[in-house]
Motif scaffolding. Structure first.
Motif, PDB file in Angstrom:
ATOM      1  N   THR A 192       0.865  -1.197   0.000  1.00  0.00           N
ATOM      2  CA  THR A 192       0.000   0.000   0.000  1.00  0.00           C
ATOM      3  C   THR A 192       0.894   1.237   0.000  1.00  0.00           C
ATOM      4  O   THR A 192       2.126   1.131  -0.018  1.00  0.00           O
ATOM      5  CB  THR A 192      -0.906   0.018   1.250  1.00  0.00           C
ATOM      6  OG1 THR A 192      -0.068   0.154   2.399  1.00  0.00           O
ATOM      7  CG2 THR A 192      -1.720  -1.247   1.378  1.00  0.00           C
ATOM      8  N   GLU A 193       0.251   2.396   0.059  1.00  0.00           N
ATOM      9  CA  GLU A 193       1.036   3.616   0.049  1.00  0.00           C
ATOM     10  C   GLU A 193       1.918   3.736   1.283  1.00  0.00           C
ATOM     11  O   GLU A 193       2.992   4.301   1.237  1.00  0.00           O
ATOM     12  CB  GLU A 193       0.110   4.833  -0.032  1.00  0.00           C
ATOM     13  CG  GLU A 193      -0.648   4.921  -1.353  1.00  0.00           C
ATOM     14  CD  GLU A 193      -1.539   6.145  -1.394  1.00  0.00           C
ATOM     15  OE1 GLU A 193      -1.587   6.867  -0.383  1.00  0.00           O
ATOM     16  OE2 GLU A 193      -2.169   6.381  -2.430  1.00  0.00           O
ATOM     17  N   THR A 194       1.406   3.211   2.396  1.00  0.00           N
ATOM     18  CA  THR A 194       2.162   3.360   3.639  1.00  0.00           C
ATOM     19  C   THR A 194       2.825   2.068   4.077  1.00  0.00           C
ATOM     20  O   THR A 194       3.397   2.013   5.149  1.00  0.00           O
ATOM     21  CB  THR A 194       1.213   3.827   4.749  1.00  0.00           C
ATOM     22  OG1 THR A 194       0.168   2.867   4.900  1.00  0.00           O
ATOM     23  CG2 THR A 194       0.630   5.184   4.420  1.00  0.00           C
ATOM     24  N   GLY A 195       2.710   1.008   3.342  1.00  0.00           N
ATOM     25  CA  GLY A 195       3.283  -0.279   3.712  1.00  0.00           C
ATOM     26  C   GLY A 195       2.609  -1.410   2.960  1.00  0.00           C
ATOM     27  O   GLY A 195       2.571  -1.401   1.744  1.00  0.00           O
ATOM     28  N   SER A 196       2.005  -2.324   3.717  1.00  0.00           N
ATOM     29  CA  SER A 196       1.313  -3.462   3.100  1.00  0.00           C
ATOM     30  C   SER A 196       0.178  -3.894   4.010  1.00  0.00           C
ATOM     31  O   SER A 196      -0.034  -3.313   5.075  1.00  0.00           O
ATOM     32  CB  SER A 196       2.307  -4.608   2.872  1.00  0.00           C
ATOM     33  OG  SER A 196       2.874  -5.018   4.107  1.00  0.00           O
ATOM     34  N   THR A 197      -0.550  -4.950   3.566  1.00  0.00           N
ATOM     35  CA  THR A 197      -1.648  -5.478   4.378  1.00  0.00           C
ATOM     36  C   THR A 197      -1.430  -6.974   4.631  1.00  0.00           C
ATOM     37  O   THR A 197      -0.636  -7.626   3.945  1.00  0.00           O
ATOM     38  CB  THR A 197      -3.003  -5.276   3.669  1.00  0.00           C
ATOM     39  OG1 THR A 197      -2.991  -6.000   2.438  1.00  0.00           O
ATOM     40  CG2 THR A 197      -3.280  -3.808   3.418  1.00  0.00           C
ATOM     41  N   TYR A 198      -2.172  -7.464   5.632  1.00  0.00           N
ATOM     42  CA  TYR A 198      -2.062  -8.876   6.003  1.00  0.00           C
ATOM     43  C   TYR A 198      -3.472  -9.399   6.272  1.00  0.00           C
ATOM     44  O   TYR A 198      -4.250  -8.757   6.977  1.00  0.00           O
ATOM     45  CB  TYR A 198      -1.177  -9.035   7.238  1.00  0.00           C
ATOM     46  CG  TYR A 198      -1.023 -10.465   7.706  1.00  0.00           C
ATOM     47  CD1 TYR A 198       0.046 -11.247   7.263  1.00  0.00           C
ATOM     48  CD2 TYR A 198      -1.945 -11.030   8.591  1.00  0.00           C
ATOM     49  CE1 TYR A 198       0.191 -12.556   7.694  1.00  0.00           C
ATOM     50  CE2 TYR A 198      -1.800 -12.333   9.024  1.00  0.00           C
ATOM     51  CZ  TYR A 198      -0.738 -13.115   8.568  1.00  0.00           C
ATOM     52  OH  TYR A 198      -0.600 -14.399   8.997  1.00  0.00           O
ATOM     53  N   ILE A 199      -3.813 -10.559   5.711  1.00  0.00           N
ATOM     54  CA  ILE A 199      -5.129 -11.167   5.934  1.00  0.00           C
ATOM     55  C   ILE A 199      -5.017 -12.136   7.104  1.00  0.00           C
ATOM     56  O   ILE A 199      -4.208 -13.090   7.083  1.00  0.00           O
ATOM     57  CB  ILE A 199      -5.618 -11.911   4.681  1.00  0.00           C
ATOM     58  CG1 ILE A 199      -5.626 -10.989   3.454  1.00  0.00           C
ATOM     59  CG2 ILE A 199      -7.023 -12.487   4.914  1.00  0.00           C
ATOM     60  CD1 ILE A 199      -6.505  -9.763   3.602  1.00  0.00           C
ATOM     61  N   VAL A 200      -5.823 -11.934   8.129  1.00  0.00           N
ATOM     62  CA  VAL A 200      -5.781 -12.766   9.328  1.00  0.00           C
ATOM     63  C   VAL A 200      -6.332 -14.153   9.003  1.00  0.00           C
ATOM     64  O   VAL A 200      -7.378 -14.292   8.375  1.00  0.00           O
ATOM     65  CB  VAL A 200      -6.590 -12.125  10.478  1.00  0.00           C
ATOM     66  CG1 VAL A 200      -6.566 -13.037  11.704  1.00  0.00           C
ATOM     67  CG2 VAL A 200      -6.040 -10.743  10.803  1.00  0.00           C
ATOM     68  N   LYS A 201      -5.601 -15.177   9.476  1.00  0.00           N
ATOM     69  CA  LYS A 201      -6.054 -16.564   9.271  1.00  0.00           C
ATOM     70  C   LYS A 201      -6.165 -17.264  10.620  1.00  0.00           C
ATOM     71  O   LYS A 201      -5.756 -16.728  11.665  1.00  0.00           O
ATOM     72  CB  LYS A 201      -5.094 -17.310   8.344  1.00  0.00           C
ATOM     73  CG  LYS A 201      -3.667 -17.428   8.821  1.00  0.00           C
ATOM     74  CD  LYS A 201      -2.817 -18.137   7.777  1.00  0.00           C
ATOM     75  CE  LYS A 201      -1.387 -18.342   8.262  1.00  0.00           C
ATOM     76  NZ  LYS A 201      -0.677 -17.092   8.512  1.00  0.00           N
ATOM     77  N   SER A 202      -6.687 -18.462  10.588  1.00  0.00           N
ATOM     78  CA  SER A 202      -6.915 -19.229  11.820  1.00  0.00           C
ATOM     79  C   SER A 202      -5.607 -19.413  12.591  1.00  0.00           C
ATOM     80  O   SER A 202      -4.575 -19.753  12.020  1.00  0.00           O
ATOM     81  CB  SER A 202      -7.514 -20.604  11.468  1.00  0.00           C
ATOM     82  OG  SER A 202      -7.684 -21.384  12.630  1.00  0.00           O
ATOM     83  N   GLY A 203      -5.662 -19.179  13.909  1.00  0.00           N
ATOM     84  CA  GLY A 203      -4.505 -19.379  14.773  1.00  0.00           C
ATOM     85  C   GLY A 203      -3.595 -18.175  14.896  1.00  0.00           C
ATOM     86  O   GLY A 203      -2.588 -18.214  15.619  1.00  0.00           O
ATOM     87  N   ASP A 204      -3.919 -17.086  14.170  1.00  0.00           N
ATOM     88  CA  ASP A 204      -3.066 -15.900  14.215  1.00  0.00           C
ATOM     89  C   ASP A 204      -3.234 -15.125  15.523  1.00  0.00           C
ATOM     90  O   ASP A 204      -4.302 -15.150  16.154  1.00  0.00           O
ATOM     91  CB  ASP A 204      -3.388 -14.965  13.038  1.00  0.00           C
ATOM     92  CG  ASP A 204      -2.615 -15.333  11.780  1.00  0.00           C
ATOM     93  OD1 ASP A 204      -1.625 -16.106  11.871  1.00  0.00           O
ATOM     94  OD2 ASP A 204      -3.000 -14.852  10.693  1.00  0.00           O
ATOM     95  N   SER A 205      -2.168 -14.440  15.897  1.00  0.00           N
ATOM     96  CA  SER A 205      -2.187 -13.440  16.974  1.00  0.00           C
ATOM     97  C   SER A 205      -1.319 -12.278  16.492  1.00  0.00           C
ATOM     98  O   SER A 205      -0.563 -12.408  15.523  1.00  0.00           O
ATOM     99  CB  SER A 205      -1.624 -14.023  18.269  1.00  0.00           C
ATOM    100  OG  SER A 205      -0.233 -14.304  18.107  1.00  0.00           O
TER     101      SER A 205
END
Length: 247
Positions: A192-205
């Motif tokens: 993205t303009e300021t960095g990136s994105t992350y899609i939350v998946k099962s077991g994430d913290s």
């Protein structure tokens, strides 16, 4: 001749094993009381070959038809048929099924008589203890033993083929493959303009996500602070949520 005897024992054992299907007999009657046995005896008075066929039918139905084998052996020795080799075979089968030592002595005498008749048929001369060439006679008897062995092998193969025809071996079905979903690695963070994105998946913290994107779990607060608009607290992660990853 002694070296041939084990081969006969093996063949006899195999023949006995393949005859197990015949144990489901159509009658509990003694063999000599079977209608087929009586019909064969009656037929022997006028048509010996027809009598043999009836005895063979009874043998096919029973695995204890010692009397039928004995009767067939006698019929094969009759001058009208004159097949001593077949007679020897059926005498031996009768002896195998017999439980009487005295009866087996009688059968052994019949076998010896059939062997002499066979040798006479092959050589064109009668065999007697006084005139026979012992070595020649012994060789012919060995040949007779081998011929009988060949006949038994043929019968064994026919029985095995018949069993396989009744009970065909099922073709091996292909082994089903395990229903395993191939591993698909998570998509890389979208820039993205300021960095990136992350899609939350099962077991994430947040700490686990921080370790995945920064290589250091201690930067989780940066991710939390960048997403306060959708994270009321650090435990509010939901599967499928798209998080901004500051750089």
């Amino acid at each position: 001749m002694r070296c041939i005897a084990p081969a006969f024992l093996i063949i006899f054992a195999l023949l006995a094993g393949t005859g197990c299907d015949n144990q489901a007999q159509s009658s509990r009657l003694p063999e000599t009381e079977e209608p087929l046995y009586k019909a064969a005896q009656k037929a022997a008075e006028t048509n010996k070959r027809a009598a043999i066929e009836k005895y063979l039918q009874l043998i096919d139905r029973r695995n204890d038809a010692a009397e039928s084998h004995l009767e067939i052996g006698g019929l094969y020795l009759d001058p009208e048929i004159d097949q001593p080799l077949d007679a020897i075979y059926h005498f031996r089968q009768s002896g195998r099924l017999s439980q009487s030592a005295e009866r087996n002595k009688n059968i052994a005498q019949r076998i010896r008589s059939a062997e002499k008749k066979y040798i006479a048929k092959v050589t064109g001369r009668l065999i007697s203890g006084d005139t026979a060439n012992a070595e020649s006679e012994q060789l012919l008897i060995v040949k007779n033993e081998n011929d009988v062995l060949k006949k038994q092998i043929v019968e064994l193969r026919e029985k095995i083929n018949a069993l396989e025809a009744r009970q065909p071996i099922a073709a091996f079905a292909p082994v089903p493959q395990a229903d395993i979903t191939p591993f698909t690695p998570p998509p890389p963070p979208k820039p993205t303009e300021t960095g990136s994105t992350y899609i939350v998946k099962s077991g994430d913290s947040l700490m686990k996500i921080s370790r995945a994107v920064y290589g250091n779990g201690n930067r989780w607060k940066e991710i939390y602070n960048a997403n306060r608009d959708q994270l009321p607290n650090e435990r509010a992660l939901r599967i499928g949520m798209e998080l901004k990853i500051p750089r």
